[in-house]
Design an enzyme around this catalytic site. Structure first.
Site, PDB file in Angstrom:
ATOM      1  N   LYS A   1       0.828  -1.216   0.000  1.00  0.00           N
ATOM      2  CA  LYS A   1       0.000   0.000   0.000  1.00  0.00           C
ATOM      3  C   LYS A   1       0.858   1.260   0.000  1.00  0.00           C
ATOM      4  CE  LYS A   1      -4.414  -1.802   1.052  1.00  0.00           C
ATOM      5  NZ  LYS A   1      -5.696  -1.756   1.677  1.00  0.00           N
TER       6      LYS A   1
ATOM      7  N   LYS B   1      -3.684  -9.901  -6.523  1.00  0.00           N
ATOM      8  CA  LYS B   1      -4.993 -10.260  -5.968  1.00  0.00           C
ATOM      9  C   LYS B   1      -6.077  -9.286  -6.446  1.00  0.00           C
ATOM     10  CE  LYS B   1      -5.814  -7.934  -1.600  1.00  0.00           C
ATOM     11  NZ  LYS B   1      -6.540  -7.952  -0.374  1.00  0.00           N
TER      12      LYS B   1
ATOM     13  N   LYS C   1     -10.583  -4.480  -3.909  1.00  0.00           N
ATOM     14  CA  LYS C   1     -11.686  -3.519  -3.893  1.00  0.00           C
ATOM     15  C   LYS C   1     -11.289  -2.188  -4.477  1.00  0.00           C
ATOM     16  CE  LYS C   1     -13.258  -4.183   0.606  1.00  0.00           C
ATOM     17  NZ  LYS C   1     -12.275  -3.494   1.405  1.00  0.00           N
TER      18      LYS C   1
HETATM   19  P1  ATP Z   1      -8.395  -3.223  -0.509  1.00  0.00           P
HETATM   20  O1  ATP Z   1      -8.335  -3.564  -1.935  1.00  0.00           O
HETATM   21  O2  ATP Z   1      -9.124  -1.953  -0.216  1.00  0.00           O
HETATM   22  O3  ATP Z   1      -7.108  -3.381   0.214  1.00  0.00           O
HETATM   23  P2  ATP Z   1      -9.503  -5.826   0.015  1.00  0.00           P
HETATM   24  O4  ATP Z   1     -10.249  -6.158  -1.211  1.00  0.00           O
HETATM   25  O5  ATP Z   1      -8.227  -6.525   0.300  1.00  0.00           O
HETATM   26  O6  ATP Z   1      -9.347  -4.266   0.154  1.00  0.00           O
HETATM   27  P3  ATP Z   1     -10.400  -6.048   2.741  1.00  0.00           P
HETATM   28  O7  ATP Z   1     -11.460  -5.258   3.358  1.00  0.00           O
HETATM   29  O8  ATP Z   1      -9.018  -5.638   3.081  1.00  0.00           O
HETATM   30  O9  ATP Z   1     -10.526  -6.059   1.179  1.00  0.00           O
HETATM   31  O10 ATP Z   1     -10.623  -7.575   3.029  1.00  0.00           O
HETATM   32  C1  ATP Z   1     -11.807  -8.178   3.442  1.00  0.00           C
HETATM   33  C2  ATP Z   1     -11.679  -9.683   3.435  1.00  0.00           C
HETATM   34  O11 ATP Z   1     -11.686 -10.165   2.093  1.00  0.00           O
HETATM   35  C3  ATP Z   1     -10.397 -10.236   4.061  1.00  0.00           C
HETATM   36  O12 ATP Z   1     -10.714 -11.401   4.801  1.00  0.00           O
HETATM   37  C4  ATP Z   1      -9.544 -10.584   2.894  1.00  0.00           C
HETATM   38  O13 ATP Z   1      -8.634 -11.613   3.183  1.00  0.00           O
HETATM   39  C5  ATP Z   1     -10.576 -11.023   1.877  1.00  0.00           C
HETATM   40  N1  ATP Z   1     -10.106 -10.813   0.517  1.00  0.00           N
HETATM   41  C6  ATP Z   1      -9.803  -9.628  -0.038  1.00  0.00           C
HETATM   42  N2  ATP Z   1      -9.424  -9.769  -1.314  1.00  0.00           N
HETATM   43  C7  ATP Z   1      -9.488 -11.100  -1.571  1.00  0.00           C
HETATM   44  C8  ATP Z   1      -9.223 -11.894  -2.735  1.00  0.00           C
HETATM   45  N3  ATP Z   1      -8.817 -11.341  -3.852  1.00  0.00           N
HETATM   46  N4  ATP Z   1      -9.413 -13.225  -2.662  1.00  0.00           N
HETATM   47  C9  ATP Z   1      -9.845 -13.792  -1.512  1.00  0.00           C
HETATM   48  N5  ATP Z   1     -10.122 -13.101  -0.380  1.00  0.00           N
HETATM   49  C10 ATP Z   1      -9.946 -11.780  -0.399  1.00  0.00           C
END
Ligand code: ATP
Ligand code: LTN
Length: 337
Positions: A119, A201, A204
């Site tokens: 990040k 990955k 969001k």
């Molecule tokens: P950002 O992109 O804003 O960092 P994020 O998509 O990683 O956010 P979080 O709110 O940080 O989302 O994560 C929420 C949950 O979703 C966590 O348990 C995380 O491990 C899971 N998660 C996030 N992205 C993935 C993915 N690509 N595949 C599987 N699990 C995920």
């Protein structure tokens, strides 16, 4: 079968940040498992808005998204009667414990966190102290409730390990205070990759075509999956180095509740084009059903507010017990009541 013996029930804590659009990665990696766990555990499902501001947010959007995440929790089947659902900023004990734990977490430990490094590289103009101490607030979230298990995607494993280290350090100095939590990572769907860059990955905060939002409509889903990066081969088979196809197979298996092997078998002799269409269909069908329920839930603001109020009261009661213990142990002077 539902486990109704509350004596034996373990506690689960997990959270999602209300930043960006919740993706099918969040769904397969986290949310969908939370639904299953609610029958066997005492679960706290938090909307971690305080974590969100480690990256700059538009205030009106953050407010709107916080309610949307709640409506989505409900739409996928998380029951507010069975679980404690709340907003992190509504329970001050999270910030209070985070401060204390900051003093038991080492600079070196935080410097090694890969999410921080990623990040910081992504937002070089805003490498703030909150981004650095993010895992400490996360440790506070978990330890406040003496959680046994923390269901998260693979990417969060390192943070849970740090949480354990902080808890063990504190317990080592002051005696048994925190339960040592375990990560709970599902076998499949733990890491859904970006459709456009399948070595990264799905996230969001990716606003390009790499992520499928839980609120995308059918046409958008079809378009994104059709454009998903695949290799030059033609066989729908999971194999080393075929990141794009592997990812689509994982998504397909996740949405159809089939194994990868079953999915491969189904597409034997078929090309990537047919396969992609089938993936888009199953994703759009399930999301369509969730979206209908989401819209119904989101329209009832009064009910959403009531759920948050009740959730934060129940959470605050539990959190206070741990925080009082911590304050006493570190030597803060407590006034008699
Ligand atoms: P950002 O992109 O804003 O960092 P994020 O998509 O990683 O956010 P979080 O709110 O940080 O989302 O994560 C929420 C949950 O979703 C966590 O348990 C995380 O491990 C899971 N998660 C996030 N992205 C993935 C993915 N690509 N595949 C599987 N699990 C995920
Ligand atoms: N950092 C987590 C979100 C999160 C969380 C938590 C998850 C904040 N606090 C406590 C589990 C338990 C993430 O998924 N990025």
């Amino acid at each position: 079968m539902e486990n109704t013996n509350t004596e034996q029930r373990k506690t689960i804590f997990s959270g999602i940040q209300p930043s960006g659009n919740i993706t099918i990665g969040n769904y397969l990696g986290a949310l969908r498992n939370w639904v299953k766990l609610q029958y066997e555990y005492d679960c706290l499902y938090c909307i971690v808005d305080m974590h969100s501001i480690t990256v700059r947010q538009n205030p009106a959007e953050l407010r709107r998204r916080s309610l949307e995440v709640l409506a989505l929790y409900l739409a996928v089947g998380i029951d507010p009667e069975k679980n404690i659902i709340f907003l992190q900023s509504h329970v001050p004990a999270h910030a209070e414990l985070a401060w204390v734990l900051n003093c038991y977490t080492m600079f070196g430990e935080l410097s090694r966190m890969t999410q921080f490094k990623d990040k910081a590289a992504k937002h070089p103009e805003n490498v703030n102290a909150g981004l650095f101490t993010y895992p400490v607030l996360m440790a506070a979230d978990i330890l406040l409730y003496q959680a046994d298990l923390v269901p998260v995607g693979q990417d969060q494993k390192q943070h849970i390990e740090l949480t354990r280290d902080i808890a063990e350090r504190f317990n080592g100095i002051y005696g048994e205070t925190f339960k040592i939590p375990e990560p709970y990572i599902p076998k499949e769907g733990t890491k859904i990759m970006s459709l456009t860059e399948p070595t990264k990955k799905m996230s969001k905060s990716d606003t390009g075509g790499g992520s499928i939002s839980m609120l995308d409509d059918r046409d958008t889903i079809v378009r994104k999956i059709k454009r998903a990066v695949t290799d030059s081969g033609s066989e729908v088979k999971y194999a080393e180095g075929k990141d794009g196809i592997n990812n689509l197979l994982t998504i397909y298996a996740g949405f159809t509740r089939k194994t990868i092997a079953e999915a491969e078998k189904e597409f034997e002799g078929k090309g990537y084009g047919d396969f992609k269409l089938a993936v888009a269909e199953v994703v759009a069908d399930e999301l369509g059903r969730i979206q209908a329920e989401f819209n119904r839930r989101l329209a009832d603001k009064e009910q959403l507010n009531a759920i948050l109020k009740n959730g934060s009261e129940r959470a605050a009661y539990l959190a206070r017990k741990t925080l009082s213990k911590v304050y006493r142990k570190v030597g803060f002077y407590i006034l008699e009541k």
